[in-house]
Design a protein around this motif. Structure first.
Motif, PDB file in Angstrom:
ATOM      1  N   PHE A 552       0.808  -1.214   0.000  1.00  0.00           N
ATOM      2  CA  PHE A 552       0.000   0.000   0.000  1.00  0.00           C
ATOM      3  C   PHE A 552       0.850   1.277   0.000  1.00  0.00           C
ATOM      4  O   PHE A 552       0.323   2.366   0.071  1.00  0.00           O
ATOM      5  CB  PHE A 552      -0.935   0.030   1.205  1.00  0.00           C
ATOM      6  CG  PHE A 552      -2.086  -0.950   1.102  1.00  0.00           C
ATOM      7  CD1 PHE A 552      -2.606  -1.316  -0.130  1.00  0.00           C
ATOM      8  CD2 PHE A 552      -2.647  -1.495   2.244  1.00  0.00           C
ATOM      9  CE1 PHE A 552      -3.662  -2.209  -0.232  1.00  0.00           C
ATOM     10  CE2 PHE A 552      -3.708  -2.398   2.160  1.00  0.00           C
ATOM     11  CZ  PHE A 552      -4.209  -2.750   0.918  1.00  0.00           C
ATOM     12  N   GLY A 553       2.173   1.095   0.022  1.00  0.00           N
ATOM     13  CA  GLY A 553       3.052   2.254  -0.118  1.00  0.00           C
ATOM     14  C   GLY A 553       3.706   2.759   1.160  1.00  0.00           C
ATOM     15  O   GLY A 553       4.204   3.886   1.186  1.00  0.00           O
ATOM     16  N   ALA A 554       3.728   1.940   2.203  1.00  0.00           N
ATOM     17  CA  ALA A 554       4.382   2.380   3.447  1.00  0.00           C
ATOM     18  C   ALA A 554       5.880   2.533   3.214  1.00  0.00           C
ATOM     19  O   ALA A 554       6.488   1.725   2.519  1.00  0.00           O
ATOM     20  CB  ALA A 554       4.120   1.385   4.560  1.00  0.00           C
ATOM     21  N   GLU A 555       6.445   3.577   3.814  1.00  0.00           N
ATOM     22  CA  GLU A 555       7.876   3.839   3.613  1.00  0.00           C
ATOM     23  C   GLU A 555       8.735   3.361   4.775  1.00  0.00           C
ATOM     24  O   GLU A 555       9.928   3.619   4.814  1.00  0.00           O
ATOM     25  CB  GLU A 555       8.080   5.344   3.411  1.00  0.00           C
ATOM     26  CG  GLU A 555       7.361   5.859   2.177  1.00  0.00           C
ATOM     27  CD  GLU A 555       7.205   7.360   2.171  1.00  0.00           C
ATOM     28  OE1 GLU A 555       7.567   7.972   1.160  1.00  0.00           O
ATOM     29  OE2 GLU A 555       6.709   7.928   3.169  1.00  0.00           O
ATOM     30  N   GLY A 556       8.110   2.680   5.721  1.00  0.00           N
ATOM     31  CA  GLY A 556       8.851   2.167   6.860  1.00  0.00           C
ATOM     32  C   GLY A 556       7.871   1.712   7.912  1.00  0.00           C
ATOM     33  O   GLY A 556       6.651   1.812   7.720  1.00  0.00           O
ATOM     34  N   ILE A 557       8.400   1.189   9.022  1.00  0.00           N
ATOM     35  CA  ILE A 557       7.525   0.839  10.144  1.00  0.00           C
ATOM     36  C   ILE A 557       7.737   1.879  11.234  1.00  0.00           C
ATOM     37  O   ILE A 557       8.873   2.139  11.634  1.00  0.00           O
ATOM     38  CB  ILE A 557       7.822  -0.588  10.656  1.00  0.00           C
ATOM     39  CG1 ILE A 557       7.376  -1.619   9.613  1.00  0.00           C
ATOM     40  CG2 ILE A 557       7.140  -0.843  11.998  1.00  0.00           C
ATOM     41  CD1 ILE A 557       7.599  -3.061  10.006  1.00  0.00           C
ATOM     42  N   GLY A 558       6.671   2.483  11.676  1.00  0.00           N
ATOM     43  CA  GLY A 558       6.768   3.502  12.715  1.00  0.00           C
ATOM     44  C   GLY A 558       6.555   2.903  14.099  1.00  0.00           C
ATOM     45  O   GLY A 558       6.926   3.492  15.106  1.00  0.00           O
ATOM     46  N   LEU A 559       5.919   1.746  14.121  1.00  0.00           N
ATOM     47  CA  LEU A 559       5.706   1.085  15.414  1.00  0.00           C
ATOM     48  C   LEU A 559       5.570  -0.410  15.201  1.00  0.00           C
ATOM     49  O   LEU A 559       4.620  -0.884  14.590  1.00  0.00           O
ATOM     50  CB  LEU A 559       4.431   1.620  16.085  1.00  0.00           C
ATOM     51  CG  LEU A 559       4.029   0.917  17.395  1.00  0.00           C
ATOM     52  CD1 LEU A 559       5.090   1.112  18.476  1.00  0.00           C
ATOM     53  CD2 LEU A 559       2.677   1.423  17.890  1.00  0.00           C
ATOM     54  N   CYS A 560       6.593  -1.143  15.718  1.00  0.00           N
ATOM     55  CA  CYS A 560       6.489  -2.601  15.750  1.00  0.00           C
ATOM     56  C   CYS A 560       6.406  -2.980  17.218  1.00  0.00           C
ATOM     57  O   CYS A 560       7.351  -2.779  17.978  1.00  0.00           O
ATOM     58  CB  CYS A 560       7.720  -3.216  15.084  1.00  0.00           C
ATOM     59  SG  CYS A 560       7.763  -5.006  15.232  1.00  0.00           S
ATOM     60  N   ARG A 561       5.240  -3.454  17.624  1.00  0.00           N
ATOM     61  CA  ARG A 561       5.050  -3.789  19.041  1.00  0.00           C
ATOM     62  C   ARG A 561       5.573  -5.201  19.272  1.00  0.00           C
ATOM     63  O   ARG A 561       5.236  -6.110  18.528  1.00  0.00           O
ATOM     64  CB  ARG A 561       3.582  -3.765  19.417  1.00  0.00           C
ATOM     65  CG  ARG A 561       2.851  -2.497  19.090  1.00  0.00           C
ATOM     66  CD  ARG A 561       1.388  -2.714  19.475  1.00  0.00           C
ATOM     67  NE  ARG A 561       0.543  -1.625  19.047  1.00  0.00           N
ATOM     68  CZ  ARG A 561      -0.023  -1.565  17.837  1.00  0.00           C
ATOM     69  NH1 ARG A 561       0.177  -2.557  16.959  1.00  0.00           N
ATOM     70  NH2 ARG A 561      -0.780  -0.555  17.511  1.00  0.00           N
ATOM     71  N   THR A 562       6.379  -5.357  20.304  1.00  0.00           N
ATOM     72  CA  THR A 562       6.969  -6.680  20.512  1.00  0.00           C
ATOM     73  C   THR A 562       6.079  -7.589  21.340  1.00  0.00           C
ATOM     74  O   THR A 562       6.235  -8.795  21.294  1.00  0.00           O
ATOM     75  CB  THR A 562       8.345  -6.550  21.182  1.00  0.00           C
ATOM     76  OG1 THR A 562       8.212  -5.677  22.299  1.00  0.00           O
ATOM     77  CG2 THR A 562       9.346  -5.991  20.206  1.00  0.00           C
ATOM     78  N   GLU A 563       5.101  -7.012  22.070  1.00  0.00           N
ATOM     79  CA  GLU A 563       4.318  -7.883  22.958  1.00  0.00           C
ATOM     80  C   GLU A 563       3.434  -8.857  22.209  1.00  0.00           C
ATOM     81  O   GLU A 563       3.204  -9.967  22.657  1.00  0.00           O
ATOM     82  CB  GLU A 563       3.469  -7.077  23.949  1.00  0.00           C
ATOM     83  CG  GLU A 563       2.589  -6.031  23.326  1.00  0.00           C
ATOM     84  CD  GLU A 563       3.288  -4.689  23.243  1.00  0.00           C
ATOM     85  OE1 GLU A 563       4.538  -4.695  23.317  1.00  0.00           O
ATOM     86  OE2 GLU A 563       2.615  -3.663  23.109  1.00  0.00           O
ATOM     87  N   HIS A 564       2.987  -8.457  21.008  1.00  0.00           N
ATOM     88  CA  HIS A 564       2.126  -9.379  20.255  1.00  0.00           C
ATOM     89  C   HIS A 564       2.860 -10.673  19.932  1.00  0.00           C
ATOM     90  O   HIS A 564       2.275 -11.736  19.888  1.00  0.00           O
ATOM     91  CB  HIS A 564       1.638  -8.710  18.975  1.00  0.00           C
ATOM     92  CG  HIS A 564       0.612  -7.661  19.244  1.00  0.00           C
ATOM     93  ND1 HIS A 564      -0.061  -6.990  18.264  1.00  0.00           N
ATOM     94  CD2 HIS A 564       0.143  -7.180  20.423  1.00  0.00           C
ATOM     95  CE1 HIS A 564      -0.897  -6.122  18.819  1.00  0.00           C
ATOM     96  NE2 HIS A 564      -0.778  -6.220  20.126  1.00  0.00           N
ATOM     97  N   MET A 565       4.150 -10.544  19.752  1.00  0.00           N
ATOM     98  CA  MET A 565       4.950 -11.730  19.472  1.00  0.00           C
ATOM     99  C   MET A 565       5.009 -12.645  20.700  1.00  0.00           C
ATOM    100  O   MET A 565       5.165 -13.842  20.581  1.00  0.00           O
ATOM    101  CB  MET A 565       6.366 -11.311  19.109  1.00  0.00           C
ATOM    102  CG  MET A 565       6.448 -10.391  17.907  1.00  0.00           C
ATOM    103  SD  MET A 565       8.075  -9.691  17.798  1.00  0.00           S
ATOM    104  CE  MET A 565       7.994  -8.895  16.190  1.00  0.00           C
ATOM    105  N   PHE A 566       4.892 -12.044  21.857  1.00  0.00           N
ATOM    106  CA  PHE A 566       4.958 -12.828  23.096  1.00  0.00           C
ATOM    107  C   PHE A 566       3.737 -13.718  23.269  1.00  0.00           C
ATOM    108  O   PHE A 566       3.783 -14.718  23.956  1.00  0.00           O
ATOM    109  CB  PHE A 566       5.066 -11.896  24.317  1.00  0.00           C
ATOM    110  CG  PHE A 566       6.451 -11.395  24.570  1.00  0.00           C
ATOM    111  CD1 PHE A 566       7.349 -11.221  23.516  1.00  0.00           C
ATOM    112  CD2 PHE A 566       6.889 -11.090  25.855  1.00  0.00           C
ATOM    113  CE1 PHE A 566       8.629 -10.741  23.749  1.00  0.00           C
ATOM    114  CE2 PHE A 566       8.170 -10.620  26.095  1.00  0.00           C
ATOM    115  CZ  PHE A 566       9.041 -10.445  25.044  1.00  0.00           C
ATOM    116  N   PHE A 567       2.635 -13.308  22.666  1.00  0.00           N
ATOM    117  CA  PHE A 567       1.383 -14.032  22.889  1.00  0.00           C
ATOM    118  C   PHE A 567       1.279 -15.302  22.063  1.00  0.00           C
ATOM    119  O   PHE A 567       0.398 -16.104  22.280  1.00  0.00           O
ATOM    120  CB  PHE A 567       0.185 -13.125  22.549  1.00  0.00           C
ATOM    121  CG  PHE A 567      -0.188 -12.212  23.671  1.00  0.00           C
ATOM    122  CD1 PHE A 567      -0.734 -12.727  24.836  1.00  0.00           C
ATOM    123  CD2 PHE A 567      -0.004 -10.837  23.560  1.00  0.00           C
ATOM    124  CE1 PHE A 567      -1.095 -11.876  25.870  1.00  0.00           C
ATOM    125  CE2 PHE A 567      -0.352  -9.995  24.606  1.00  0.00           C
ATOM    126  CZ  PHE A 567      -0.899 -10.505  25.757  1.00  0.00           C
TER     127      PHE A 567
END
Ligand code: ADP
Ligand code: MG
Ligand code: MG
Length: 875
Positions: A552-567
């Motif tokens: 969709f044209g994102a130029e980067g990640i502004g927020l990668c939350r790490t807690e979702h990976m914990f679940f």
């Protein structure tokens, strides 16, 4: 000189919308470009304001100007008000600067009375027509001007029909209608204690006053409150000589758009009726014909209409919505305005008009509503097929898009079938976290229970997947694997189709069409990118979201939350072990289990994002969110950790917080459990080094510390992260660069942003928490009072959706200024929900932020909104 309160159509222009109202200004404009408009006059919006100033009275000056202009109208039309031989009849039409429902309905045939009705009879040779118009006029005038209920007249009409044994209105004779006219006058007298006004000038002044009064009726006031329209601007009144579409087979009336309002196709689109007047087309009494058919019955008029439509579009440089009437073989235009259209049409019209050289790219970018793009990003049903299908049920439109596939009633079955290549629809009473995999694999999700914020709805929206929730008219039996709608029973493997944008459910399969991100959409986005100043990043925690966002044209990640990976299923156990460890040794052992998994997550994301910037946030939520709640899980953990169940339960209990949002979370966790931050820093740096080497690209990871309120917090964690990072770099013999920054989401951080800047490489405004803490509204509980607050006018909108510019925005602005003062090159963005809201985006543009970050499906919305912000605020 006296003020001019009244304008003839030939005296005004389209630029005078504020003075003449939208309808009046366009009638003037059409008159002046030589189009056939029945002559008329406009009483200005200023006269409306004056009317209220005088205590709801027309001043003598206004009245005399109306009369003077009426004289000129008589000259123009060669007819006379009240004349027996050649009477002038007019319509009285309201029209404010901004088109607005709630205002007075149009009155047709004003000027009819016992004398002029004879004049009309003579002119048309049709006394029935004349008296039918007369009785309709009395009813309409009484209803619209004096508020006498319509049904009182309808009763009289029905009585007369019954007495004569008629079934249809058309059976009424001229003599019947003459009787009805007298009865209608009597009703008027009974209701108002005065005679029906027979003097045309009196009728007209009463109608003008009624239009002005309608400006302040309850409906209009509510509408203006809702759409933030000033109550002081007033409405204009248009008085226009009548033309008759109901004078036989060479007459008619219709409405048409210069382009197709649903697809945008560049071809006139509309309908007309032969021998009909006014609103008959929209009233649905007779079925109108499509505009092409006009070419068959009146080819000359058709050509003339098409030419006028093209002229109007060229003149206004936008798609027009036109009302016309044909009187005895002569075409008249009665209204033009900018046509309302779907998102698809809006996009196509804007792009094609640029290609035709009619408008500029800037104008095209300004014309498409960013919020409407959402509709274009999901699959849709084939428009031809869907027209032939009738829904069997309707639920809540929980997540947009369309899906068709075979029904499965359990997540397991849906996964198994999907893996064999079947298109599946998961149908459940409601969904729960165990169904995630099935939801992920299915094309669409249907539930019979739950609302717009049910598990199914929230998860489906997050996945960008079609979902119809809470469809209570279907019955789902997950054990027998059947669902029923009325008498219809559908079994596992039967086909069903869902429309998540309307909530409609269809039996059988309907082809879907994928959204096209190239074509018109691609072109408009490219133009938007040329104009915008803000960067657009995305909030993404998974490789899949990252991929979608890049598409969709994102130029980067502004927020990668790490807690979702914990679940994730496979790791939550290790995470729980880490939390309940009672020694550092034990905790580090658990963290060692998590490290390779975290690293892998980051590697996958880095691979997708390539050299684009990625901001990764350290663990943020309070630990108790990860803790087991059911006995089985607690027992398993107790066994593995060798901790007695009772002790474990005490420990779990001790993690309970009264106000977890303001409790032990964010950087406070990293300060008290530094080994967690160390593990995360290691996972990020190792992943970045490895992917840089494997892919031969330069990655500069951005490590973000959440919830900082004091410079010291960031300072301590910065040192800790750097220690780990440098150690990893040494181990891996790498020169990797990385940034350490913080989320600005506590009011104290905004106020001391100059101090914090000394130890930060970047800022990312976490406007969700910042809103929560600035207002002191808990985001999870605010739903209970926010709508009430909006109703009484305390809040204009939900501050969690659109940023509160005066309060929260002021803090952001202050932080930007302070931050830049301390460190001029400090990179700053925003990663709250607001990053996808057009009004907020405009505010962030003005604040001077470098980028906004939003969920993947909002990325195109943000690109367009950022371009509009830049164009709106050009210096
Ligand atoms: P709206 O704002 O609801 O569209 P209009 O003022 O456009 O109301 O009037 C409704 C309809 O009445 C028009 O579409 C037109 O068909 C009819 N009408 C209005 N004025 C005239 C007129 N002078 N001659 C013939 N028909 C008219
Ligand atoms: Mg109209
Ligand atoms: Mg936060």
């Amino acid at each position: 000189m006296n003020k001019k309160w009244v304008y003839l159509f030939k005296e005004g222009s389209a630029s005078q919308k504020n003075l003449l109202g939208g309808k009046g200004a366009n009638l003037s404009e059409m008159t002046n470009i030589g189009l056939p408009v029945p002559p008329g006059l406009t009483v200005t919006t200023e006269a409306c304001t004056e009317f209220y100033k005088q205590g709801k009275k027309l001043t003598d000056e206004i009245i005399s100007q109306i009369k003077d202009n009426l004289k000129m109208l008589e000259k123009q039309t060669e007819k006379k008000f009240g004349d027996v031989e050649n009477p002038l009849l007019v319509s009285v039409r309201s029209g404010a600067a901004i088109s607005m429902p709630g205002m007075m309905d149009t009155i047709l045939n004003l000027g009819l009375n016992d004398n002029t009705v004879e004049g009309i009879t003579k002119k048309t040779g049709n006394s029935r027509f004349a008296y039918d118009s007369y009785r309709r006029f009395i009813q309409m005038f009484s209803d619209v001007v004096l508020g006498i209920p319509k049904y009182k007249f309808d009763y009289a009409l029905d009585d007369l029909k019954e007495k004569n044994g008629y079934k249809y209105d058309t059976e009424l004779t001229t003599d019947d209608l003459k009787i009805l006219v007298e009865e209608f006058k009597n009703i008027y007298k009974l209701e108002t204690k005065s005679d029906f006004p027979l003097e045309p000038e009196k009728q007209l002044l009463m109608a003008v006053e009624a239009v002005f009064r309608s400006w302040n009726n309850a409906r209009a006031i509510t509408y203006r409150n809702l759409y933030d329209i000033s109550h002081d601007i007033g409405t204009a009144v248009n008085v226009q000589s009548m033309v008759f579409g109901n004078m036989g087979d060479t007459s008619g009336t219709g409405v048409a758009f210069t382009r197709n309002p649903s697809t945008g196709e560049n071809r006139v689109f509309g309908e007309f009726l032969i021998n009909a007047q006014g609103e008959d087309v929209v009233a649905g009494i007779r079925t109108p014909l499509t505009i092409d058919k006009l070419n068959d019955v009146m080819p000359e008029i058709y050509d003339q209409f098409i030419e006028s439509a093209n002229n109007l579009e060229q003149h206004y440089r936008d798609m027009q919505d036109i009302e016309f009437t044909i009187e005895q073989g002569k075409l008249y235009l009665l209204q033009t305005r900018t046509g309302k259209r779907t998102a698809e049409s809006s996009l196509r019209v804007a792009v094609e008009m640029v290609e035709e050289g009619l408008i500029s790219k800037e104008e095209a970018v300004m014309r498409v509503d960013p919020k409407s793009l959402d509709q274009l990003l999901h699959p849709r049903f084939d428009p031809i097929e869907i027209k032939k299908s009738a829904p069997i049920a309707n639920g809540l439109p929980a997540s947009p898009g369309a899906a068709t596939g075979k029904i499965f009633f359990t997540a397991e079955d849906a996964v198994a079938a999907s893996e064999k290549g079947e298109a599946t629809i998961l149908v459940r009473k409601e969904t729960s976290p165990e169904d995630i995999e099935g939801m992920n694999k299915a094309r669409g999700i249907l539930t019979s229970r739950g609302g717009m914020t049910s598990h199914a709805a929230v998860v489906a929206r997050g996945m960008g997947k079609c979902c119809v929730a809470g469809c209570e008219t279907i019955y789902v039996d997950e054990v027998k694997k059947i669902m029923s709608v009325g008498d219809d029973i559908l079994k596992e493997g039967d086909y069903i189709s869902l429309d998540g944008s309307t909530g409609n459910i269809y039996k059988g399969s309907i082809n879907t069409v994928e959204p096209s991100l190239s074509g018109n959409f691609g072109k408009l986005m490219k133009w938007a990118d040329e104009f915008r100043k803000l960067g657009i990043r995305t909030n993404a925690d998974t490789p899949k979201d990252s991929e979608t966002a890049v598409k969709f044209g994102a130029e980067g990640i502004g927020l990668c939350r790490t807690e979702h990976m914990f679940f994730k299923e496979s790791r939550i156990f290790s995470v729980r072990k880490m939390i309940v460890s009672d020694s550092i040794v034990q905790r580090e052992k658990a963290l060692e289990e998590i490290l390779p998994m975290q690293k892998n997550d980051f590697k996958e994301i880095f691979k997708i994002m390539g050299p684009r910037p990625v901001t990764i946030r350290l663990l943020d939520p309070p630990l108790h969110e990860f803790i087991p709640t059911n006995e089985e899980d607690i027992a398993e953990l107790s066994k593995d950790m060798n901790i007695p169940i009772s002790k474990l339960k005490d420990l779990i209990h001790s993690l309970h917080e009264f106000n977890p949002m303001l409790g032990h979370r964010g950087c406070r966790l990293a300060i008290t459990y530094p080994e967690i931050a160390r593990m995360q820093a290691r996972a990020i740096i190792e992943a970045a080094i490895e992917v840089s080497k494997e892919e031969n690209i330069t990655i500069v990871p951005e490590i973000m510390v959440p919830l900082v309120g004091k410079k010291e917090e960031l300072n301590i964690l910065r040192k800790l992260i750097m220690e780990t990072a440098e150690k990893v770099k040494e181990e891996k013999n790498s020169k990797l660069e990385y940034l350490i920054g913080t989320m600005i989401e506590i009011p104290r951080a905004c106020v001391t942003a100059d101090e914090i800047a000394e130890v930060a490489d970047f800022y990312s405004f976490g406007t969700n928490d910042l809103t929560q803490m600035t207002f002191g509204y808990s985001r999870d509980d605010a739903g209970k009072f926010i709508s009430a607050y909006r109703e009484v006018g305390i809040l204009e909108q939900d501050p969690f959706q659109s940023i509160d510019q005066a309060g929260v925005g002021k803090l952001v602005d202050m932080a930007v200024t302070l931050g830049k003062k301390a460190k001029s090159h400090l990179h700053m963005g925003v990663c709250g929900e607001h990053g996808g809201d057009p009004a907020s985006i405009e505010f962030f543009h003005k604040t001077g932020l470098d980028y906004v970050s939003c969920s993947p499906f909002r990325v195109p919305v943000a690109r367009l909104a950022a371009a509009q912000a830049a164009l709106n605020n050009k210096i």
